[in-house]
Motif scaffolding. Structure first.
Motif, short mmCIF file in Angstrom:
data_model
loop_
_atom_site.label_atom_id
_atom_site.label_comp_id
_atom_site.label_asym_id
_atom_site.label_seq_id
_atom_site.Cartn_x
_atom_site.Cartn_y
_atom_site.Cartn_z
N UNK A 154 -30.87 7.22 26.57
CA UNK A 154 -31.59 6.38 25.61
C UNK A 154 -30.59 5.83 24.61
N UNK A 155 -30.64 4.53 24.41
CA UNK A 155 -29.75 3.91 23.44
C UNK A 155 -30.26 4.19 22.03
N UNK A 156 -29.37 4.38 21.09
CA UNK A 156 -29.79 4.69 19.71
C UNK A 156 -30.68 3.58 19.14
N UNK A 157 -31.66 3.98 18.36
CA UNK A 157 -32.56 3.02 17.73
C UNK A 157 -33.02 3.56 16.39
N UNK A 158 -33.28 2.66 15.46
CA UNK A 158 -33.81 3.05 14.15
C UNK A 158 -35.21 2.46 13.93
N UNK A 159 -35.79 1.93 14.97
CA UNK A 159 -37.09 1.27 14.83
C UNK A 159 -38.19 2.30 14.58
N UNK A 160 -39.10 1.93 13.70
CA UNK A 160 -40.28 2.74 13.39
C UNK A 160 -41.50 1.83 13.54
N UNK A 212 -41.29 5.54 37.58
CA UNK A 212 -41.12 4.47 38.57
C UNK A 212 -39.65 4.16 38.79
N UNK A 213 -38.87 4.14 37.69
CA UNK A 213 -37.44 3.83 37.83
C UNK A 213 -36.72 4.88 38.66
N UNK A 214 -37.05 6.15 38.46
CA UNK A 214 -36.41 7.21 39.23
C UNK A 214 -36.91 7.24 40.67
N UNK A 215 -38.17 6.88 40.89
CA UNK A 215 -38.73 6.98 42.24
C UNK A 215 -38.37 5.78 43.10
N UNK A 216 -38.46 4.58 42.54
CA UNK A 216 -38.30 3.38 43.35
C UNK A 216 -36.99 2.64 43.07
N UNK A 217 -36.31 2.94 41.94
CA UNK A 217 -35.11 2.22 41.59
C UNK A 217 -33.85 2.95 42.04
N UNK A 218 -32.74 2.51 41.51
CA UNK A 218 -31.44 3.11 41.83
C UNK A 218 -30.53 2.94 40.62
N UNK A 219 -29.41 3.67 40.63
CA UNK A 219 -28.45 3.58 39.54
C UNK A 219 -28.96 4.27 38.29
N UNK A 220 -28.27 4.01 37.19
CA UNK A 220 -28.63 4.65 35.92
C UNK A 220 -29.89 4.02 35.34
N UNK A 221 -30.62 4.83 34.59
CA UNK A 221 -31.84 4.38 33.92
C UNK A 221 -31.59 4.38 32.42
N UNK A 222 -31.88 3.22 31.78
CA UNK A 222 -31.67 3.08 30.35
C UNK A 222 -33.01 2.89 29.65
N UNK A 223 -33.17 3.56 28.52
CA UNK A 223 -34.34 3.39 27.66
C UNK A 223 -33.83 2.86 26.32
N UNK A 224 -34.35 1.72 25.89
CA UNK A 224 -33.86 1.12 24.65
C UNK A 224 -34.96 0.26 24.03
N UNK A 225 -34.74 -0.12 22.77
CA UNK A 225 -35.69 -0.97 22.05
C UNK A 225 -34.99 -2.25 21.64
N UNK A 226 -35.81 -3.28 21.36
CA UNK A 226 -35.27 -4.57 20.97
C UNK A 226 -36.33 -5.28 20.13
N UNK A 227 -35.89 -5.96 19.08
CA UNK A 227 -36.79 -6.76 18.24
C UNK A 227 -36.63 -8.23 18.62
N UNK A 228 -37.77 -8.88 18.92
CA UNK A 228 -37.71 -10.29 19.33
C UNK A 228 -39.05 -10.94 19.08
N UNK A 229 -39.01 -12.11 18.40
CA UNK A 229 -40.21 -12.93 18.22
C UNK A 229 -41.36 -12.13 17.61
N UNK A 230 -41.09 -11.47 16.48
CA UNK A 230 -42.11 -10.72 15.74
C UNK A 230 -42.69 -9.56 16.54
N UNK A 231 -41.95 -9.04 17.49
CA UNK A 231 -42.40 -7.90 18.28
C UNK A 231 -41.29 -6.86 18.37
#
Length: 446
Positions: A328-334, A352-371
């Motif tokens: 998980x990438x660091x985040x300060x979002x609340x 789903x990522x572990x079952x059907x995907x491949x490679x590393x799995x990343x969990x992160x947050x992003x702020x965009x367009x008031x969301x």
């Protein structure tokens, strides 16, 4: 009144309105004709009064019998109001007070009955310049007869006109309601097994708009019914597999004596299918509860870094055993959200990522367009283009995942949780490869 058919009520209302109009018009005609006839009599009396003034001091009669037609009486009054001359057999046309007032110079009209004469008479008193007055009277019998004929004709023609107008109103109401009756008959034949639409009248009026609205409603109901049928069919299909596997494991375990290791293996397999069955039942219950808008969420200030850490710890062992990276990438979002539901949504995405995907799995947050977006990305092949448009549909799985265990409800639950928070769920293929799925929560929830 409210129990009568609508066309009968319309006919009655129309008939009452027409009766009021015809009644008012009849009264107006009667009054206007009566006034016109009376004005004609007054004009005749004025002309005959002038004629009588010209012969007031002649030896001839006060009224020319040929001109008067025998229906006009006249008398000459002195300055004191007493009678000087009169037509033959003429009773006093004025009482003593009116006679004196007329002789004193007053002109007036009277409508009254004369002693010894039938009917009503119109009396005109005109002063004579040399003193006295000329009084003429004319019978109103012709006027009264004309008004009587008019009233009789109005009494006959008025109700007849009201009746004809009411029947016409009934016919118009029946014609106006004919499209409604056609819609009713068609609606009576519509059922779950025989869907259909209502006929839309060609006229662009309220009834046609009602038909269009009802057809839209029927379309929505049919779509909802088809959706529920597919939901029941898919749920039955998904439940059949773990139940069949569970039954098979138990039957094999009971078919012959088993060693403790074999029994433990059978129980572990049965437990796996039982857990799958339990998870599927929970997912179906969650989807069923969302149908009536009652998906429970408990909003609170939620630190996304805590949610990410919880999800990572839950899947760390599984990712390590599969030789996959999970971070998980660091985040300060609340955000203002339900942390349990956010963890459930991210669990489904990481699963789903572990079952059907491949490679590393990343969990992160992003702020965009008031969301605020919560992403889960992997390094596999990504979604098939044909599947990407329906990835969040219920029981939807890509063709290469048909052989995998799973219900196809994971992404639909993710979207349900996102919408419960006022947001949305989306997915895309990354330019460098792999799938990226995220929840977008509105910034106002932060």
């Amino acid at each position: 009144m409210s129990t009568l058919p609508i066309r009968v009520r319309l006919m009655l209302v129309f008939g009452v309105a027409i009766a009021c109009v015809i009644g008012a018009m009849s009264i107006l005609v009667y009054v206007r004709v009566g006034s016109a006839l009376l004005h004609s009599v007054d004009q005749t009396l004025k002309a005959q009064a002038r004629e009588s003034l010209a012969h007031a001091h002649d030896e001839h009669g006060l009224v020319d019998p040929d001109a008067a037609g025998g229906r006009t009486l006249a008398e000459l009054l002195s300055a004191s109001g007493s009678r000087v001359r009169a037509t033959a057999s003429t009773p006093a046309l004025l009482d003593e007070g009116d006679a004196q007032a007329s002789a004193a110079g007053r002109t007036f009209y009277r409508t009254e009955s004369l002693p010894g004469l039938s009917g009503r008479w119109r009396v005109l008193a005109v002063p004579v310049p040399s003193g006295g007055a000329i009084v003429v009277a004319r019978s109103l019998s012709e006027r009264d007869d004309a008004l009587h004929r008019i009233s009789r004709e109005l009494l006959i023609a008025g109700p007849l006109a009201v009746l004809l107008a009411s029947l016409a109103g009934y016919g118009l109401a029946a014609a106006a309601l004919r499209p409604v009756e056609a819609m009713r008959r068609r609606a009576a034949s519509v059922s779950a097994s025989a869907p259909g639409t209502l006929p839309v009248p060609p006229a662009r009026d309220e009834i046609s708009r009602l038909a269009e609205t009802l057809n839209e409603m029927l379309s929505r109901l049919q779509a909802s019914l088809d959706h529920e049928r597919r939901f029941v069919a898919d749920a039955s299909h998904e439940l059949r597999t773990p139940v069949a596997l569970l039954r098979t494991e138990l039957e094999l375990a009971l078919r012959r004596p088993r060693s403790p290791d074999e029994l433990r293996a059978a129980l572990r397999s049965a437990l796996t299918e039982t857990e799958r069955l339990s998870q599927l039942a929970d997912d179906l219950l969650l989807l069923a509860r969302s149908e009536d808008g009652s998906l429970p969420i408990q909003l609170e200030r939620t630190d996304l870094s805590v949610v990410f850490d919880t999800v990572i710890q839950r899947f760390a062992t599984r990712a390590r055993e599969a030789g996959r990276g999970l971070r998980a990438e660091p985040t300060t979002a609340v955000v203002l959200a339900d942390p349990t539901r956010l963890e459930q949504a991210l669990d489904n995405l990481v699963e789903n990522a572990l079952r059907y995907g491949a490679g590393d799995v990343r969990v992160f947050s992003r702020s965009a367009h008031s969301t605020v977006e919560l992403h889960v990305a992997d390094g596999g092949a990504g979604f098939d283009d044909a599947f990407l448009a329906r990835a969040f549909d219920r029981f939807s799985r890509a063709d290469d995942a048909r052989g995998e265990s799973g219900s196809g409800l994971g992404l639909s639950i993710v979207r349900l949780i996102a919408e419960a928070h006022g947001g949305r769920a989306e997915a895309r293929n990354q330019p460098g490869g792999g799938a990226d799925v995220w929840l977008a929560l509105p910034q106002r929830s932060s």
